[in-house]
Design an enzyme around this catalytic site. Structure first.
Site, PDB file in Angstrom:
ATOM      1  N   ARG A 265       0.677  -1.155   0.065  1.00 24.10           N
ATOM      2  CA  ARG A 265       0.277   0.006  -0.028  1.00 24.10           C
ATOM      3  C   ARG A 265       0.911   1.286  -0.063  1.00 24.10           C
ATOM      4  O   ARG A 265       0.483   2.332  -0.761  1.00 24.10           O
ATOM      5  CB  ARG A 265      -1.022   0.040   1.019  1.00 24.10           C
ATOM      6  CG  ARG A 265      -2.183  -1.005   0.985  1.00 24.10           C
ATOM      7  CD  ARG A 265      -3.070  -1.081   2.045  1.00 24.10           C
ATOM      8  NE  ARG A 265      -2.438  -1.296   3.336  1.00 24.10           N
ATOM      9  CZ  ARG A 265      -2.843  -1.318   4.698  1.00 24.10           C
ATOM     10  NH1 ARG A 265      -3.972  -0.849   4.862  1.00 24.10           N
ATOM     11  NH2 ARG A 265      -2.224  -1.750   5.742  1.00 24.10           N
TER      12      ARG A 265
ATOM     13  N   ASN B 210      -6.470  -2.579   1.925  1.00 23.97           N
ATOM     14  CA  ASN B 210      -6.637  -4.192   1.914  1.00 23.97           C
ATOM     15  C   ASN B 210      -8.132  -4.749   2.061  1.00 23.97           C
ATOM     16  O   ASN B 210      -8.721  -4.232   2.753  1.00 23.97           O
ATOM     17  CB  ASN B 210      -5.619  -4.831   3.173  1.00 23.97           C
ATOM     18  CG  ASN B 210      -4.409  -4.406   3.140  1.00 23.97           C
ATOM     19  OD1 ASN B 210      -4.050  -4.488   1.829  1.00 23.97           O
ATOM     20  ND2 ASN B 210      -3.509  -4.368   4.041  1.00 23.97           N
TER      21      ASN B 210
END
Length: 783
Positions: free
Chosen positions: A18, A36
């Protein structure tokens, strides 16, 4: 402006994915968010078509070191998006389709920090970041967030919180992040529970004290990332012998750890590929060739008796790096367990079970959720050969070949020895870490616990279960119970067909490909004719197989006793090949014959003739045992599986192996038995006994046996190829852990212009069996 939703699947959680998305999106001038969920990572972006294309290209090129992208799916986003920047959003719970990253060795940056006196991580043994540290060993559930790990009980301090929240920091959302202030702590104890005082030895801290203890010849139990190890100075024969006696592990080689490559090079030769494996993020044990002349401080003889290789690994946690900082010689680092039991993982268990083995215990207060042993690898002929797949590799999924994309969830239970199980879903196979031999009650309990954990982690609800055909395997019995309880389809898979299918799947052979010729050589597996197979030539695809040839079946005198007492196999081979009176008359002066004459041969002969506890087996593993015992290796008893064959491989005369004529090799007969081809070892034994009479050295006899066996296997393949269209030949089964036999067979077959396929990412032994079971069950599901 274009708005897209981008779905990324693969190993993309807990690996710094990320933050990478965030950095690249900002660099490309995009707005949106990333989060996520159970399937992986979801990215929503708003920007020009060109900037989104550039973002996708950079994402593939600049993927974080531990991440792996399996799939990127893009679609127009139909919802509303009102971001004026790019942000990282909270995780979302959904159906689990993502992957769990394996535990990863300490990265360069973290290693520098633990040795930097100005760093707040100086000498902190649990330092980690998104590029390294525990993953599988601490996780309880998906998504991989701190609350779903054993780090949940450690509240982040202000400094760690700042780094955890800083998207520009490599510890951004590193779930195990911690420091001296807020994280787990390591403490040293005496196994006799007496107090430790600073005056006992000089030390920087409890971890540093371990180095001093090892240098003094003490045995220390060390709680690591996925289990407990027992450690001692590998150059101290007294310490190594003491460890063997206390652990009751008398011959099996010990694994070694050294501070750096330079120390390992004092003892072993290291190729570029071996160096790459040692220094990889998986940091496995690598089997290396010993140097003839080693360091002034040689490895203790008891570390690896009867071997010409040593199994070395480098430090893979900050704890190990700190312990070995002052250690200028290797240490033994072997599994912390009682004989045949699984590795200990909790502190009370260590105190109870290892307190009589170790003098000191270095423990910590972070729970190990998932037991993960060290992986073991070797290089054979420039190719990686996985011997035990565990830490650093499991549970990274194995992508299945074309044709396996749309099958239901399948659970494969594996075998009895070197067990792993396998979850098949979405065109991938998730093979568990090595779980050991299930005949031990503690190992079977651990197997069931790990199976339940995986089923929960991956939200895997099997619609079919695959088991080995052997009726007494505990994994098979459990599989039958689960299938009955859940009223789902059960598939009983023949052992050697599973070995072959595993190798096919690993090598990417599509589902509907023509049959391969699989040569499966191992200790034993339950056959279609209710005998024990182990030397098989099968024409096989994923759905069916046909047995074309075998090694001549010979009794296993005493059943399972023959696995541990190699002389029984020598006796059975000789009884099968000759009249005993003729043997006595011609070879009665030989040591092996005198040895066998002292056994109750009349009783043994009656046992065989009446088929009492003497099942027939075509096992090549037992043939290796028989030859080893004949030349004086492990004649009376083996203390671990495969010991006789392993020590015979180490004994082979390399000069004879590489430089002598083929006519000097031992020969075998190829005939017909039960309407299929059969390899008979009678002429091999005749020549071997003659060589013993001529006092030919055991090392030359071992070389002649290896070469002759390889030559005969290739002759059999030649015969089969004249009657069948064969393109691919599979070499599989535990016997191919023998690097000499593997290379001899592979090179000879390649000269016949055959495509020879072997194992690399999964073991050729029973550790790969579950993968084969899973793909066969999938292939048969819609029949």
């Amino acid at each position: 402006m274009t708005v897209e939703e981008i779905r990324v699947r693969g190993t993309v959680q807990g690996v710094g994915f990320r933050p990478t998305v965030y950095r690249l999106a900002k660099a490309c001038g995009l707005h949106g968010d990333v989060c996520n969920d159970g399937e992986g990572v979801v990215i929503r972006v708003s920007g020009t078509d060109a900037s989104i294309e550039e973002f996708i290209r950079k994402l593939q090129q600049e993927c974080p070191p531990l991440a792996r992208i399996n799939e990127i799916k893009r679609k127009r986003y139909e919802g509303e998006i009102s971001f004026d920047d790019f942000v990282i959003s909270h995780s979302v719970s959904s159906v689990v389709k993502t992957e769990i990253s394996p535990d990863a060795a300490t990265c360069v940056q973290c290693k520098e920090e633990i040795f930097d006196p100005y760093s707040r991580f100086y000498r902190y043994p649990f330092t980690n970041c998104t590029h390294c540290g525990p993953r599988l060993s601490i996780i309880r559930a998906i998504p991989y967030d701190r609350c779903n790990t054993s780090m949940a009980s450690f509240n982040l301090c202000a400094e760690c919180t700042r780094e955890y929240d800083d998207v520009e920091n490599r510890r951004f959302h590193a779930q195990p992040v911690a420091c001296h202030v807020c994280g787990p702590k390591a403490t040293l104890e005496r196994s006799d529970r007496k107090p430790i005082t600073a005056s006992m030895f000089s030390m920087l801290d409890d971890v540093d004290a371990v180095c001093t203890l090892l240098q003094r010849g003490e045995i220390v139990a060390i709680k690591g990332i996925g289990g407990i190890h027992l450690a001692c100075d590998a150059t101290n024969e007294t310490a190594v012998q003491k460890l063997r006696q206390r652990k009751q592990r008398y011959h099996k080689p010990f694994a070694l750890m050294a501070r750096d490559i330079e120390i390992i090079e004092k003892y072993c030769t290291i190729s570029d590929k071996e160096r790459e494996l040692l220094e990889s993020s998986a940091a496995p044990i690598v089997l290396l060739k010993q140097k003839a002349l080693s360091s002034p401080l040689p490895i203790a003889p008891s570390v690896a008796p009867g071997q010409n290789t040593l199994g070395f690994m480098l430090p893979y946690t900050p704890l190990h790096h700190l312990i070995l900082k002052r250690m200028n010689r290797p240490i033994v680092l072997t599994s912390g367990n009682l004989s045949d039991e699984p590795q200990c993982i909790n502190n009370e268990e260590v105190r109870e079970k290892l307190g009589k083995i170790a003098d000191y215990l270095l423990l910590h207060n972070r729970e190990i959720v998932n037991r993960v042993d060290d992986s073991v690898i070797r290089i054979v002929g420039e190719q990686v050969q996985m011997i035990r797949r565990a830490r650093g590799y499991a549970p990274a999924p194995i992508n299945l070949p074309p044709g396996f994309n749309n099958f239901p969830h399948i659970l494969a239970m594996g075998g009895e020895l070197k067990n792993t199980f396998c979850l098949l879903r979405n065109g991938q196979a998730i093979l568990s870490q090595h779980l050991g031999d299930l005949e031990n009650a503690a190992a079977f309990a651990a197997y069931q616990d790990t199976l339940n954990l995986y089923l929960n982690l991956f939200e895997h609800k099997p619609e079919a279960i695959a088991i080995d055909k052997h009726p007494e395997y505990l994994s098979s019995k459990l599989g039958k119970e689960l299938a009955a309880a859940n009223q789902i389809q059960l598939y009983s898979i023949q052992h050697h067909h599973a070995h072959i299918a595993a190798c096919m799947a690993e090598n990417g052979i599509p589902l509907d490909s023509p049959p391969v010729l699989g040569i499966a050589l191992d200790g034993l597996g339950y056959g279609e004719d209710n005998t024990l197979w182990g030397g098989e030539f099968l024409l096989a695809d994923y759905r069916h197989f046909q047995r074309l040839a075998k090694f001549k079946p010979v009794p296993m005198i005493g059943g399972e006793k023959a696995i541990k007492q190699p002389w029984r196999n020598t006796c059975a081979q000789l009884m099968s090949a000759f009249n005993w009176e003729d043997i006595k008359n011609q070879y009665g002066e030989l040591e092996i014959i005198k040895f066998l004459e002292n056994k109750p041969l009349n009783i043994l002969n009656q046992v065989v003739s009446k088929s009492i506890n003497s099942p027939l087996t075509s096992s090549v593993g037992r043939l290796f045992d028989a030859v080893a015992a004949a030349i004086g290796i492990c004649r009376e008893e083996c203390s671990y599986e495969g010991q006789a064959a392993i020590e015979m491989e180490a004994l082979v005369d390399a000069n004879f192996l590489n430089n002598h004529e083929e006519t000097l090799n031992y020969s075998f007969n190829i005939g017909i038995l039960d309407n299929i081809y059969c390899i008979d070892s009678h002429p091999m034994w005749q020549t071997l006994l003659n060589d013993l009479q001529q006092q030919i050295s055991p090392s030359v006899i071992a070389a002649k046996f290896h070469k002759g066996l390889a030559q005969t296997i290739v002759e059999m393949v030649n015969i089969i190829c004249k009657q069948n269209v064969i393109k691919n030949v599979i070499l599989t089964g535990g016997v191919y852990q023998n690097s000499i036999l593997l290379e001899q067979v592979r090179k000879r077959l390649q000269k016949l212009d055959l495509n020879v396929l072997t194992h690399s990412i999964i073991p050729c032994n029973d550790g790969g069996l579950a993968l084969g079971q899973a793909v066969i069950a999938a292939a048969q599901y819609y029949l």
